[in-house]
Design a protein around this motif. Sequence first.
Motif, PDB file in Angstrom:
ATOM      1  N   THR A 168       8.673  -8.463  -0.322  1.00 37.85           N
ATOM      2  CA  THR A 168       8.981  -7.427  -0.654  1.00 37.85           C
ATOM      3  C   THR A 168       6.931  -6.710  -0.264  1.00 37.85           C
ATOM      4  O   THR A 168       6.416  -7.578  -0.945  1.00 37.85           O
ATOM      5  N   TRP A 169       7.067  -6.057   0.096  1.00 42.13           N
ATOM      6  CA  TRP A 169       6.106  -5.646   0.911  1.00 42.13           C
ATOM      7  C   TRP A 169       5.565  -4.325   1.046  1.00 42.13           C
ATOM      8  O   TRP A 169       6.503  -3.614   1.753  1.00 42.13           O
ATOM      9  N   ASP A 170       4.001  -3.484   0.863  1.00 38.18           N
ATOM     10  CA  ASP A 170       3.791  -2.147   1.357  1.00 38.18           C
ATOM     11  C   ASP A 170       2.207  -1.577   1.848  1.00 38.18           C
ATOM     12  O   ASP A 170       1.502  -2.761   1.700  1.00 38.18           O
ATOM     13  N   LEU A 171       1.730  -0.959   2.567  1.00 39.85           N
ATOM     14  CA  LEU A 171       0.618  -0.771   2.921  1.00 39.85           C
ATOM     15  C   LEU A 171       0.138   0.485   2.299  1.00 39.85           C
ATOM     16  O   LEU A 171       1.750   1.425   2.243  1.00 39.85           O
ATOM     17  N   ALA A 183       5.298  -2.058  20.028  1.00 40.23           N
ATOM     18  CA  ALA A 183       6.514  -1.854  19.381  1.00 40.23           C
ATOM     19  C   ALA A 183       6.519  -1.973  17.882  1.00 40.23           C
ATOM     20  O   ALA A 183       7.403  -1.352  17.078  1.00 40.23           O
ATOM     21  N   ASN A 184       5.494  -3.522  17.792  1.00 40.49           N
ATOM     22  CA  ASN A 184       5.299  -3.711  16.148  1.00 40.49           C
ATOM     23  C   ASN A 184       4.998  -3.065  15.364  1.00 40.49           C
ATOM     24  O   ASN A 184       5.447  -2.306  14.046  1.00 40.49           O
ATOM     25  N   ILE A 185       3.694  -2.487  15.938  1.00 41.94           N
ATOM     26  CA  ILE A 185       2.671  -1.464  15.039  1.00 41.94           C
ATOM     27  C   ILE A 185       3.735   0.071  14.667  1.00 41.94           C
ATOM     28  O   ILE A 185       3.840   0.279  13.453  1.00 41.94           O
ATOM     29  N   ARG A 186       4.316   0.121  15.968  1.00 38.58           N
ATOM     30  CA  ARG A 186       5.011   1.578  15.282  1.00 38.58           C
ATOM     31  C   ARG A 186       6.313   1.709  14.172  1.00 38.58           C
ATOM     32  O   ARG A 186       6.395   2.140  13.863  1.00 38.58           O
ATOM     33  N   GLY A 187       6.888   0.194  14.672  1.00 38.03           N
ATOM     34  CA  GLY A 187       8.139  -0.435  13.741  1.00 38.03           C
ATOM     35  C   GLY A 187       7.323   0.001  12.726  1.00 38.03           C
ATOM     36  O   GLY A 187       7.988   0.510  11.353  1.00 38.03           O
ATOM     37  N   LEU A 188       6.348  -0.581  12.672  1.00 36.53           N
ATOM     38  CA  LEU A 188       5.512  -1.115  10.809  1.00 36.53           C
ATOM     39  C   LEU A 188       5.463   0.503  10.453  1.00 36.53           C
ATOM     40  O   LEU A 188       5.605   0.716   9.239  1.00 36.53           O
ATOM     41  N   VAL A 189       4.642   1.548  10.894  1.00 31.05           N
ATOM     42  CA  VAL A 189       5.019   2.702  10.503  1.00 31.05           C
ATOM     43  C   VAL A 189       5.425   3.168   9.753  1.00 31.05           C
ATOM     44  O   VAL A 189       5.762   3.786   8.936  1.00 31.05           O
ATOM     45  N   ASP A 190       6.426   3.331  11.017  1.00 33.17           N
ATOM     46  CA  ASP A 190       7.538   4.264  10.736  1.00 33.17           C
ATOM     47  C   ASP A 190       8.961   3.592   9.162  1.00 33.17           C
ATOM     48  O   ASP A 190       9.787   4.572   9.181  1.00 33.17           O
ATOM     49  N   ALA A 191       8.930   2.285   9.679  1.00 27.73           N
ATOM     50  CA  ALA A 191       9.617   1.762   8.247  1.00 27.73           C
ATOM     51  C   ALA A 191       9.352   2.339   7.109  1.00 27.73           C
ATOM     52  O   ALA A 191       9.017   2.928   6.527  1.00 27.73           O
ATOM     53  N   SER A 192      10.728   2.518   6.194  1.00 21.19           N
ATOM     54  CA  SER A 192      10.572   2.887   5.289  1.00 21.19           C
ATOM     55  C   SER A 192       9.939   1.678   4.074  1.00 21.19           C
ATOM     56  O   SER A 192      10.710   0.223   4.262  1.00 21.19           O
ATOM     57  N   ARG A 193       9.537   1.981   2.734  1.00 21.05           N
ATOM     58  CA  ARG A 193       8.968   1.051   2.377  1.00 21.05           C
ATOM     59  C   ARG A 193       9.337   0.570   1.363  1.00 21.05           C
ATOM     60  O   ARG A 193      10.084   2.048   0.417  1.00 21.05           O
ATOM     61  N   PRO A 194       9.929  -0.306   0.345  1.00 21.05           N
ATOM     62  CA  PRO A 194      10.366  -1.052  -1.425  1.00 21.05           C
ATOM     63  C   PRO A 194       9.639  -0.210  -2.355  1.00 21.05           C
ATOM     64  O   PRO A 194       8.187   0.771  -2.171  1.00 21.05           O
ATOM     65  N   LEU A 200       3.436  -7.082  -2.987  1.00 17.81           N
ATOM     66  CA  LEU A 200       2.845  -7.130  -2.170  1.00 17.81           C
ATOM     67  C   LEU A 200       2.158  -6.113  -1.454  1.00 17.81           C
ATOM     68  O   LEU A 200       2.795  -4.949  -0.476  1.00 17.81           O
ATOM     69  N   TRP A 201       0.586  -5.381  -2.309  1.00 18.10           N
ATOM     70  CA  TRP A 201       0.389  -4.534  -1.653  1.00 18.10           C
ATOM     71  C   TRP A 201      -1.075  -4.403  -1.013  1.00 18.10           C
ATOM     72  O   TRP A 201      -1.778  -5.333  -0.977  1.00 18.10           O
ATOM     73  N   LEU A 202      -1.026  -4.241   0.740  1.00 13.92           N
ATOM     74  CA  LEU A 202      -2.163  -4.061   0.981  1.00 13.92           C
ATOM     75  C   LEU A 202      -2.895  -2.885   0.737  1.00 13.92           C
ATOM     76  O   LEU A 202      -1.873  -1.560   1.930  1.00 13.92           O
ATOM     77  N   VAL A 203      -3.726  -2.436   0.499  1.00 17.00           N
ATOM     78  CA  VAL A 203      -4.415  -0.962   0.009  1.00 17.00           C
ATOM     79  C   VAL A 203      -5.453  -1.684   0.945  1.00 17.00           C
ATOM     80  O   VAL A 203      -6.496  -1.891   0.417  1.00 17.00           O
ATOM     81  N   ALA A 204      -6.714  -0.210   1.155  1.00 17.90           N
ATOM     82  CA  ALA A 204      -7.444   0.069   1.440  1.00 17.90           C
ATOM     83  C   ALA A 204      -8.938   0.260   0.782  1.00 17.90           C
ATOM     84  O   ALA A 204      -8.418   0.222  -0.852  1.00 17.90           O
TER      85      ALA A 204
END
Length: 347
Positions: free
Chosen positions: A208-211, A236-247, A252-256
């Motif tokens: 699982t991962w999140d940003l 479509a991939n970008i929009r789906g990624l942004v709108d998806a519910s996250r764990p 894994l974390w992708l962070v600024a």
Amino acid sequence: MSLRIEVLSGLGEKAPAAILIEAEGKRLLLDAGGALHPGQSTAWTEGLDVDAVLISHDHVDHIGGVAALPAELPLYCTTPVAAALPIGRDWRPLPERGECRIAGVPVTTGQAGHSLGGVWLHLGIAGGVFYSGDACLESLLLPFDEPPPARVALLDASYGVYDTPQAQCRETIACQLCKPRVLPVPASGRALEMALWLDALAPRLGVTWDLDHACREGLETLLSLPATLRREGLDANIRGLVDASRPVSPKLWLVADRDDDPDDWPAHRLLHTGYLTPRRQRQRAAGEVDWLRWNVHLRLSHLRVLVRQLGARQAIPLFTTQVSEVSELLMMPSGLALATEESDVAG
């Protein structure tokens, strides 16, 4: 025509970017970089006398010195980059891809493949002067536009003689993602592409991962820009990624990148993929953090391709300690050199 190029900062080391171009009685500053880490010199700002400043992109080593410049000095950048300027700083629009005139000098811009709103700059003087800023030809998300011919090429050579393809980098990093990791990244840079990559990779790895909010906001901004400023077929991939519910508790974390320390993430291990400050170099040497490169700069093969495309007679490798090595490998039978009679280069 007399052309003078003075690298105020960024020649012979990974340092703030600041290049002075003087021609036709005009003085233009390309980028206004700030320190990458505490103690790094930004003395290039002292006694500066220019007609205008052109900013290639919003990373601190290219824009962080703006606060030290006179407020009345005309400054040009793209709209996404303007969001990183000091609050209240006046600016003038630079096209994300197009032509304009600045202080009477013809300027052409194109996408640099490195960051949100980032561009290369081409000055239509003395047979053409090309400045890559930071650039990459390997992004799966951000395009790189082929520039017009230029006699002089000021090139992002941050990687020196390194020449490992991006696909190999991705494979190496993927092998390290089966345990809890945090990847600190520039939110307007590699975060955008790594987010799409992780979204496709994580299900295959069974993790699982999140940003964080800043990375998500960067993707939202990218979607708000004209579609021609990103690779086709990804919206479509970008929009789906942004709108998806996250764990709730991702592996894994992708962070600024906010200068994260291991103590900030006790349940995860930091994996850096870009420039390491001296402090992070010490952390890596002590085994406290890990580092694997994700390409966001021009590697050697692409420097050579770009020089050929430009038809450059003079190439100046920037932001690297390997100036002589890169210069030697860029030499061409047609006479590429570090100096010509038509221009004077100082650093």
